[in-house]
Scaffold this motif. Structure first.
Motif, PDB file in Angstrom:
ATOM      1  N   ILE B   5       0.846  -1.206   0.000  1.00 57.64           N
ATOM      2  CA  ILE B   5       0.000   0.000   0.000  1.00 57.64           C
ATOM      3  C   ILE B   5       0.880   1.256   0.000  1.00 57.64           C
ATOM      4  O   ILE B   5       0.598   2.237  -0.716  1.00 57.64           O
ATOM      5  CB  ILE B   5      -0.936   0.009   1.243  1.00 57.64           C
ATOM      6  CG1 ILE B   5      -1.864  -1.202   1.227  1.00 57.64           C
ATOM      7  CG2 ILE B   5      -1.747   1.301   1.307  1.00 57.64           C
ATOM      8  CD1 ILE B   5      -2.863  -1.243   0.094  1.00 57.64           C
ATOM      9  N   LEU B   6       1.979   1.206   0.757  1.00 60.96           N
ATOM     10  CA  LEU B   6       2.908   2.335   0.779  1.00 60.96           C
ATOM     11  C   LEU B   6       3.509   2.567  -0.615  1.00 60.96           C
ATOM     12  O   LEU B   6       3.606   3.709  -1.086  1.00 60.96           O
ATOM     13  CB  LEU B   6       4.022   2.052   1.805  1.00 60.96           C
ATOM     14  CG  LEU B   6       5.098   3.118   1.952  1.00 60.96           C
ATOM     15  CD1 LEU B   6       4.517   4.391   2.535  1.00 60.96           C
ATOM     16  CD2 LEU B   6       6.242   2.618   2.837  1.00 60.96           C
ATOM     17  N   ILE B   7       3.881   1.465  -1.271  1.00 63.04           N
ATOM     18  CA  ILE B   7       4.445   1.574  -2.631  1.00 63.04           C
ATOM     19  C   ILE B   7       3.407   2.190  -3.584  1.00 63.04           C
ATOM     20  O   ILE B   7       3.714   3.103  -4.357  1.00 63.04           O
ATOM     21  CB  ILE B   7       4.903   0.184  -3.147  1.00 63.04           C
ATOM     22  CG1 ILE B   7       6.118  -0.291  -2.346  1.00 63.04           C
ATOM     23  CG2 ILE B   7       5.213   0.217  -4.650  1.00 63.04           C
ATOM     24  CD1 ILE B   7       6.508  -1.733  -2.603  1.00 63.04           C
ATOM     25  N   ILE B   8       2.176   1.696  -3.496  1.00 60.36           N
ATOM     26  CA  ILE B   8       1.123   2.206  -4.397  1.00 60.36           C
ATOM     27  C   ILE B   8       0.887   3.702  -4.142  1.00 60.36           C
ATOM     28  O   ILE B   8       0.819   4.499  -5.085  1.00 60.36           O
ATOM     29  CB  ILE B   8      -0.198   1.410  -4.225  1.00 60.36           C
ATOM     30  CG1 ILE B   8      -0.003  -0.031  -4.720  1.00 60.36           C
ATOM     31  CG2 ILE B   8      -1.347   2.078  -4.993  1.00 60.36           C
ATOM     32  CD1 ILE B   8      -1.173  -0.956  -4.416  1.00 60.36           C
ATOM     33  N   GLY B  10       2.935   5.954  -2.836  1.00 64.81           N
ATOM     34  CA  GLY B  10       4.081   6.738  -3.290  1.00 64.81           C
ATOM     35  C   GLY B  10       4.136   6.839  -4.801  1.00 64.81           C
ATOM     36  O   GLY B  10       4.362   7.915  -5.371  1.00 64.81           O
ATOM     37  N   MET B  11       3.912   5.700  -5.467  1.00 65.21           N
ATOM     38  CA  MET B  11       3.947   5.699  -6.935  1.00 65.21           C
ATOM     39  C   MET B  11       2.845   6.576  -7.516  1.00 65.21           C
ATOM     40  O   MET B  11       3.027   7.231  -8.539  1.00 65.21           O
ATOM     41  CB  MET B  11       3.807   4.266  -7.468  1.00 65.21           C
ATOM     42  CG  MET B  11       5.055   3.415  -7.316  1.00 65.21           C
ATOM     43  SD  MET B  11       4.801   1.712  -7.909  1.00 65.21           S
ATOM     44  CE  MET B  11       4.700   1.959  -9.693  1.00 65.21           C
ATOM     45  N   THR B  12       1.678   6.564  -6.846  1.00 65.53           N
ATOM     46  CA  THR B  12       0.556   7.392  -7.312  1.00 65.53           C
ATOM     47  C   THR B  12       0.949   8.873  -7.283  1.00 65.53           C
ATOM     48  O   THR B  12       0.747   9.602  -8.257  1.00 65.53           O
ATOM     49  CB  THR B  12      -0.680   7.143  -6.421  1.00 65.53           C
ATOM     50  OG1 THR B  12      -1.017   5.760  -6.493  1.00 65.53           O
ATOM     51  CG2 THR B  12      -1.855   7.985  -6.882  1.00 65.53           C
ATOM     52  N   VAL B  14       4.070  10.277  -7.185  1.00 67.53           N
ATOM     53  CA  VAL B  14       5.162  10.682  -8.081  1.00 67.53           C
ATOM     54  C   VAL B  14       4.775  10.548  -9.558  1.00 67.53           C
ATOM     55  O   VAL B  14       5.468  11.051 -10.437  1.00 67.53           O
ATOM     56  CB  VAL B  14       6.488   9.930  -7.797  1.00 67.53           C
ATOM     57  CG1 VAL B  14       6.960  10.219  -6.383  1.00 67.53           C
ATOM     58  CG2 VAL B  14       6.371   8.439  -8.056  1.00 67.53           C
ATOM     59  N   THR B  15       3.680   9.853  -9.842  1.00 70.18           N
ATOM     60  CA  THR B  15       3.182   9.800 -11.221  1.00 70.18           C
ATOM     61  C   THR B  15       2.227  10.963 -11.480  1.00 70.18           C
ATOM     62  O   THR B  15       2.291  11.626 -12.515  1.00 70.18           O
ATOM     63  CB  THR B  15       2.470   8.456 -11.488  1.00 70.18           C
ATOM     64  OG1 THR B  15       3.387   7.396 -11.235  1.00 70.18           O
ATOM     65  CG2 THR B  15       1.993   8.366 -12.930  1.00 70.18           C
ATOM     66  N   TYR B  16       1.336  11.201 -10.514  1.00 74.69           N
ATOM     67  CA  TYR B  16       0.297  12.219 -10.724  1.00 74.69           C
ATOM     68  C   TYR B  16       0.860  13.642 -10.699  1.00 74.69           C
ATOM     69  O   TYR B  16       0.467  14.478 -11.527  1.00 74.69           O
ATOM     70  CB  TYR B  16      -0.808  12.052  -9.670  1.00 74.69           C
ATOM     71  CG  TYR B  16      -2.022  12.943  -9.911  1.00 74.69           C
ATOM     72  CD1 TYR B  16      -2.538  13.108 -11.195  1.00 74.69           C
ATOM     73  CD2 TYR B  16      -2.645  13.595  -8.856  1.00 74.69           C
ATOM     74  CE1 TYR B  16      -3.646  13.910 -11.411  1.00 74.69           C
ATOM     75  CE2 TYR B  16      -3.758  14.397  -9.066  1.00 74.69           C
ATOM     76  CZ  TYR B  16      -4.252  14.556 -10.340  1.00 74.69           C
ATOM     77  OH  TYR B  16      -5.351  15.347 -10.555  1.00 74.69           O
ATOM     78  N   PRO B  18       3.841  15.026 -11.557  1.00 71.59           N
ATOM     79  CA  PRO B  18       4.391  15.527 -12.833  1.00 71.59           C
ATOM     80  C   PRO B  18       3.342  15.659 -13.944  1.00 71.59           C
ATOM     81  O   PRO B  18       3.493  16.467 -14.848  1.00 71.59           O
ATOM     82  CB  PRO B  18       5.434  14.471 -13.208  1.00 71.59           C
ATOM     83  CG  PRO B  18       5.781  13.794 -11.943  1.00 71.59           C
ATOM     84  CD  PRO B  18       4.525  13.799 -11.120  1.00 71.59           C
ATOM     85  N   ARG B  19       2.274  14.870 -13.870  1.00 67.90           N
ATOM     86  CA  ARG B  19       1.225  14.998 -14.891  1.00 67.90           C
ATOM     87  C   ARG B  19       0.363  16.234 -14.650  1.00 67.90           C
ATOM     88  O   ARG B  19      -0.205  16.808 -15.573  1.00 67.90           O
ATOM     89  CB  ARG B  19       0.310  13.753 -14.886  1.00 67.90           C
ATOM     90  CG  ARG B  19       0.892  12.547 -15.599  1.00 67.90           C
ATOM     91  CD  ARG B  19      -0.099  11.393 -15.599  1.00 67.90           C
ATOM     92  NE  ARG B  19       0.513  10.168 -16.143  1.00 67.90           N
ATOM     93  CZ  ARG B  19      -0.023   8.962 -16.064  1.00 67.90           C
ATOM     94  NH1 ARG B  19      -1.190   8.787 -15.486  1.00 67.90           N
ATOM     95  NH2 ARG B  19       0.595   7.923 -16.583  1.00 67.90           N
ATOM     96  N   LEU B  20       0.239  16.632 -13.386  1.00 64.43           N
ATOM     97  CA  LEU B  20      -0.682  17.714 -13.032  1.00 64.43           C
ATOM     98  C   LEU B  20      -0.019  19.096 -13.019  1.00 64.43           C
ATOM     99  O   LEU B  20      -0.589  20.083 -13.504  1.00 64.43           O
ATOM    100  CB  LEU B  20      -1.276  17.426 -11.642  1.00 64.43           C
ATOM    101  CG  LEU B  20      -2.282  18.443 -11.093  1.00 64.43           C
ATOM    102  CD1 LEU B  20      -3.542  18.491 -11.955  1.00 64.43           C
ATOM    103  CD2 LEU B  20      -2.669  18.094  -9.652  1.00 64.43           C
ATOM    104  N   PRO B  22       2.300  20.852 -14.603  1.00 67.42           N
ATOM    105  CA  PRO B  22       2.434  21.780 -15.733  1.00 67.42           C
ATOM    106  C   PRO B  22       1.164  22.570 -16.041  1.00 67.42           C
ATOM    107  O   PRO B  22       1.243  23.689 -16.548  1.00 67.42           O
ATOM    108  CB  PRO B  22       2.776  20.858 -16.901  1.00 67.42           C
ATOM    109  CG  PRO B  22       3.407  19.679 -16.265  1.00 67.42           C
ATOM    110  CD  PRO B  22       2.683  19.486 -14.973  1.00 67.42           C
TER     111      PRO B  22
END
Lengths: 236, 101
Positions: B5-8, B10-12, B14-16, B18-20, B22
């Motif tokens: 759950i911690l991995i999910i 964190g990954m959420t 660091v993915t979201y 950079p997408r948001l 800009p």
């Protein structure tokens, strides 16, 4: 056309444009679900990977790293590096959308994958929120749905099907790009330049995973700005 | 907290992010010309880097199948355009080649 029927047609257009993404995502997401199961991830957690993280390559990478016992910090850092290219894609998309759809930005940004970005940004007309959200919904539903499906029935599929599917998204990228390179030799030159840089950087193997692509995009786009005079913009 | 759950989570993030981010930095009005042109070129250069060299190594069991598959997609979309037929056609071609191999 009145406003409402224009919106409806944009929405339908987004659904139709989402079909190739769906064809590409479904089998890959199924492979992810199947692999997550064999890595020992629960059904709910596999679902959460796809529903929350929603980034293909980094999800596979995470399974790999979990399997070899990597810690959460390492996995999260690697994910940041791999997915940072979307920063550039969102910046490019942000420059094209109208200010009045700003309140949908949290959703549009969340769904801005490589494939969605490619389709939206090489669309000649200005992207409407109806188009973008419908397209993203198709992509998201197939990614999340495919993950769950793969978790339950993935092993029933003959492996040769899964082995041949990775070509689907590349074929889609090529099909999106071909009409553009046909129109403009300069667009073709930039595509090849960026691909060549990415290949070269991969061969040099000096940058962390994911950054070959970012450096290739930055360098080739910068060269493009100075190489092309204003009268021959590639997007006109 | 459960490690997965911690991995999910964190990954959420660091993915979201950079997408948001800009969308709050870049706005379509009043961008310097060079920046605006740079951003307009990103779709081409991003696709270049997404396709090359990945497309040619997509089928590690049979590199020739990948080349023929993307070759079909390129030639068909050059001649006729569209996306669905190039996608289905290249998958069918690779599938067939892997079966008869």
């Amino acid at each position: 056309m009145d406003n409402q029927s224009y919106k409806d047609s944009q929405f339908r257009n987004g659904i139709t444009s989402g079909i190739p993404i769906m064809i590409g995502y479904l089998p890959i997401a199924m492979a992810f679900g199947m692999l997550a199961k064999t890595t020992g991830i629960s059904m709910l957690q596999s679902f959460m990977f796809s529903a929350c993280v929603y980034a293909g390559a980094s999800q596979f990478m995470a399974l790999n790293m979990i399997a070899v016992g990597a810690g959460p910090g390492e996995i999260i850092l690697a994910t940041l590096l791999v997915n940072f290219r979307h920063f550039l894609m969102s910046a490019s998309l942000a420059a094209r959308i109208k200010a009045d759809i700003k309140k949908y930005v949290p959703f549009i940004a969340f769904g801005n994958t490589d494939e969605v970005f490619s389709i939206i940004s090489l669309k000649s007309e200005e992207p409407t929120k109806e188009f973008m959200l419908a397209l993203e919904l198709m992509a998201y539903a197939s990614w999340v749905g495919g993950t769950v499906l793969g978790y339950f029935v993935g092993e029933l599929l003959p492996p040769v099907i899964g082995d041949s599917m990775p070509i689907a998204l590349y074929a889609m990228f090529i099909a999106i790009l071909t009409p553009e390179v046909k129109k403009s030799i300069k667009a073709a030159a930039l595509v090849l330049l960026s691909g060549a840089l990415n290949t070269f950087l991969g061969y040099m193997n000096a940058l962390p995973s994911g950054w070959n692509m970012i450096v290739a995009i930055l360098i080739s786009s910068t060269i493009g700005v100075y190489m092309f005079r204003k009268e021959d913009e590639v997007d006109e | 907290m459960n490690k997965i759950i911690l991995i999910i989570a964190g990954m959420t993030l660091v993915t979201y992010i950079p997408r948001l981010l800009p969308f709050f930095i870049v706005s379509s009005s009043k961008l310097p010309r060079k920046v605006s042109r740079f951003l307009k070129l990103i779709p081409y250069t991003a696709l270049g880097a997404l396709i090359i060299p990945g497309a040619f190594t997509a089928i590690p069991q049979m590199p020739l199948a990948a080349i023929l598959g993307v070759g079909f997609a390129f030639i068909y979309s050059w001649l006729k355009g569209g996306i669905i037929i190039p996608v289905f056609g290249s998958v069918a071609m690779v599938l067939l080649l892997l079966i008869v191999k």
